[in-house]
Design a protein around this motif. Structure first.
Motif, short mmCIF file in Angstrom:
data_model
loop_
_atom_site.label_atom_id
_atom_site.label_comp_id
_atom_site.label_asym_id
_atom_site.label_seq_id
_atom_site.Cartn_x
_atom_site.Cartn_y
_atom_site.Cartn_z
N ARG A 116 0.82 -1.22 0.00
CA ARG A 116 0.00 0.00 0.00
C ARG A 116 0.86 1.27 0.00
NH1 ARG A 116 -1.70 -1.29 3.79
NH2 ARG A 116 -1.91 -0.05 5.65
N ASP A 117 1.88 1.25 0.84
CA ASP A 117 2.78 2.40 0.92
C ASP A 117 4.10 1.92 1.53
OD1 ASP A 117 2.07 1.98 3.52
OD2 ASP A 117 0.89 3.80 3.71
N ARG A 118 4.98 2.85 1.73
CA ARG A 118 6.30 2.51 2.24
C ARG A 118 6.21 1.81 3.60
NH1 ARG A 118 11.89 4.65 3.85
NH2 ARG A 118 11.14 5.73 5.67
N ARG A 119 5.32 2.31 4.42
CA ARG A 119 5.14 1.73 5.75
C ARG A 119 4.74 0.26 5.67
NH1 ARG A 119 4.31 3.97 10.83
NH2 ARG A 119 2.80 2.95 12.16
N ALA A 120 3.87 -0.04 4.73
CA ALA A 120 3.42 -1.43 4.58
C ALA A 120 4.58 -2.32 4.16
CB ALA A 120 2.29 -1.50 3.56
N LEU A 121 5.41 -1.82 3.29
CA LEU A 121 6.58 -2.60 2.85
C LEU A 121 7.51 -2.88 4.02
CD1 LEU A 121 8.52 -3.81 0.77
CD2 LEU A 121 9.29 -1.49 0.23
N LEU A 122 7.79 -1.85 4.79
CA LEU A 122 8.69 -2.02 5.93
C LEU A 122 8.06 -2.89 7.01
CD1 LEU A 122 10.17 1.59 6.08
CD2 LEU A 122 11.35 -0.50 5.43
N THR A 123 6.76 -2.78 7.16
CA THR A 123 6.08 -3.63 8.14
C THR A 123 6.17 -5.10 7.74
OG1 THR A 123 4.53 -1.85 8.72
CG2 THR A 123 3.87 -4.10 9.25
N ALA A 124 6.04 -5.35 6.45
CA ALA A 124 6.16 -6.73 5.97
C ALA A 124 7.55 -7.28 6.26
CB ALA A 124 5.87 -6.79 4.47
N ALA B 61 8.72 2.70 15.53
CA ALA B 61 7.27 2.87 15.49
C ALA B 61 6.83 3.75 14.32
CB ALA B 61 6.79 3.47 16.81
N ASP B 62 7.73 4.60 13.84
CA ASP B 62 7.33 5.48 12.76
C ASP B 62 7.44 4.79 11.40
OD1 ASP B 62 9.98 5.33 13.45
OD2 ASP B 62 10.51 7.23 12.53
N LEU B 63 8.17 3.72 11.33
CA LEU B 63 8.35 3.01 10.06
C LEU B 63 7.54 1.73 9.98
CD1 LEU B 63 12.24 3.38 9.72
CD2 LEU B 63 10.45 4.82 8.72
N VAL B 64 7.22 1.19 11.13
CA VAL B 64 6.52 -0.10 11.18
C VAL B 64 5.21 0.07 11.92
CG1 VAL B 64 6.61 -2.42 12.15
CG2 VAL B 64 8.64 -1.45 11.05
N ASP B 65 4.18 -0.57 11.41
CA ASP B 65 2.88 -0.52 12.05
C ASP B 65 2.79 -1.59 13.13
OD1 ASP B 65 0.27 -0.21 12.76
OD2 ASP B 65 -0.55 -1.19 10.98
N HIS B 66 3.07 -1.17 14.35
CA HIS B 66 3.08 -2.13 15.44
C HIS B 66 1.68 -2.54 15.88
CE1 HIS B 66 7.41 -0.87 16.28
NE2 HIS B 66 7.47 -2.15 16.10
N ALA B 67 0.69 -1.96 15.25
CA ALA B 67 -0.68 -2.39 15.54
C ALA B 67 -1.13 -3.48 14.58
CB ALA B 67 -1.63 -1.19 15.43
N ASP B 68 -0.27 -3.80 13.64
CA ASP B 68 -0.57 -4.86 12.68
C ASP B 68 -0.84 -6.17 13.42
OD1 ASP B 68 -0.02 -5.75 9.54
OD2 ASP B 68 0.54 -7.29 10.98
N ALA B 69 -1.95 -6.80 13.09
CA ALA B 69 -2.39 -7.98 13.83
C ALA B 69 -1.38 -9.12 13.73
CB ALA B 69 -3.76 -8.44 13.31
N GLU B 70 -0.90 -9.37 12.53
CA GLU B 70 0.06 -10.48 12.36
C GLU B 70 1.34 -10.19 13.12
OE1 GLU B 70 0.63 -12.03 8.40
OE2 GLU B 70 -1.17 -10.98 7.70
N LEU B 71 1.76 -8.94 13.06
CA LEU B 71 2.98 -8.57 13.77
C LEU B 71 2.81 -8.79 15.27
CD1 LEU B 71 5.62 -7.33 12.64
CD2 LEU B 71 4.88 -5.16 13.60
N LEU B 72 1.70 -8.34 15.79
CA LEU B 72 1.44 -8.52 17.22
C LEU B 72 1.43 -10.00 17.59
CD1 LEU B 72 -1.31 -5.86 18.03
CD2 LEU B 72 1.03 -5.97 18.88
N SER B 73 0.87 -10.79 16.71
CA SER B 73 0.79 -12.22 16.98
C SER B 73 2.17 -12.84 17.12
CB SER B 73 0.00 -12.90 15.86
OG SER B 73 0.15 -14.30 15.94
N VAL B 74 3.06 -12.50 16.20
CA VAL B 74 4.41 -13.07 16.25
C VAL B 74 5.14 -12.59 17.49
CG1 VAL B 74 6.53 -13.43 14.98
CG2 VAL B 74 4.43 -13.03 13.75
#
Lengths: 199, 199
Positions: A55-63, A115-128
């Motif tokens: 979706r955007d840069r943040r999504a890439l870095l979050t992945a 926190a500014d580059l990665v979406d720490h509210a991402d459900a999958e991220l939180l799960s891991v």
DNA sequence: AACTTTATATTGACACTGTCTATATAATTG
DNA sequence: CAATTATATAGACAGTGTCAATATAAAGTT
């Protein structure tokens, strides 16, 4: 015979290529070097192509961050499974995996907590992240049974110490090259001390 | 009578205004919101003016970081001086000052350890960090004499734990609002545990 | 006082950036 | 084959840091 061409779309698996290029650029130039346009260019597509996959840069870095947490989870899992039951150094596995990763891939490690580059509210991220924390708790309870401190306090304190040591060293403190603070102990000395305090 | 106008140059003390505006923007929008152009605009000057006072964005942020370390140094110094001799909780002062600062000014705290935004090779910066480390060592030696671990190992481990706890919480972990990890202990519980381990 | 030098501020330019839009094409679906 | 969806391109816009040329104010010098 079915389709000989496994590439389902225009470029093929651009999503994977974007991911790989971004990870490579992260290691080389840090998170600041992971720009949508630079990644697209290195992947051989136009600057507007990535939006279809991230979706955007943040999504890439979050992945990317999520993949790193997955790697950490698997590494800890593997090493925990290979160890004797009720072995005393379970927490050491957690610490070693984290520290090895942090010093080998400093930019990846730093990204994990940005926190500014990665979406720490991402459900999958939180799960891991949750699963990693559970692993640590397992190491705590099995490694040091019957302590006076509750499990969470111990686990958080230990993770905090490990993370803090890695993060401070990545900031340049306690660096062997940096003589501003001489005699800085190595990571295993820190862990060793923590272990002895609990023995 | 001497000069009634204390402003020696065109704007006056633009350097200070730039600093104040930048600090304010840091607190509000994070380091990403501290741009040369935005700061210049808020200060009422053109985007080319700041270069006369701060070489580049990095220099501006480094100046801010240095000032924060100075503040921390002074706070610890003051509280250390006010405490009884050989009081056992000297390290607690260090921890409390760091944690209070980190939770009150999260963006400032994060900036302190951002190697990409701050020049950690800056001589003045190194000097202040050194002094803070020395304060911690004083707290260590006076607070827990005759331990089996050497001073540096203890100091680094303690700073790492405090820093790690603050940094992880600023990342959203262990956050009371974030229910992904329930029962996360508060900072004083962590310090309390560490202190008891040494008692 | 007048001239020179330095310090400071403005303006414009360049090469980037993320993200949005409209458009084009490939792949899949009906 | 037609329609739809997925993907890629190209252009635009508002930002960004940083540099160069210019202008002005202040200080130093003679």
């Amino acid at each position: 015979m079915a389709k000989s061409k496994p590439t389902p779309f225009h470029h093929g698996d651009l999503k994977r290529v974007l991911f790989d290029v971004a990870l490579s650029r992260l290691d080389e130039h840090g998170a600041g070097g992971v720009t949508i346009r630079a990644v697209a260019k290195a992947a051989g597509v136009s600057h507007g192509a990535p939006v279809n996959h991230y979706r955007d840069r943040r999504a890439l870095l979050t992945a990317i961050a999520k993949a790193q947490f997955d790697t950490l989870l698997n590494e800890i899992d593997t090493k925990l499974a290979a160890i004797d039951h009720d072995h005393g150094s379970r927490i050491e596995i957690f610490a070693n995996v984290m520290m090895d990763f942090g010093f080998r891939y400093p930019h990846r490690y730093r990204l994990l907590w940005s926190a500014d580059l990665v979406d720490h509210a991402d459900a999958e991220l939180l799960s891991v992240m949750d699963k990693i924390y559970d692993q640590l708790c397992t190491g705590v309870t099995k490694g040091a049974p019957g302590r006076e401190f509750d499990k969470d306090t111990y686990a958080v304190a230990f993770w905090a110490m490990v993370h803090g040591y890695v993060d401070l060293r990545l900031s340049g403190m306690f660096e062997p090259l940096n003589d501003s603070i001489s005699g800085a102990p190595r990571g295993d000395a820190i862990i060793d001390m923590f272990k002895k305090l609990l023995a």
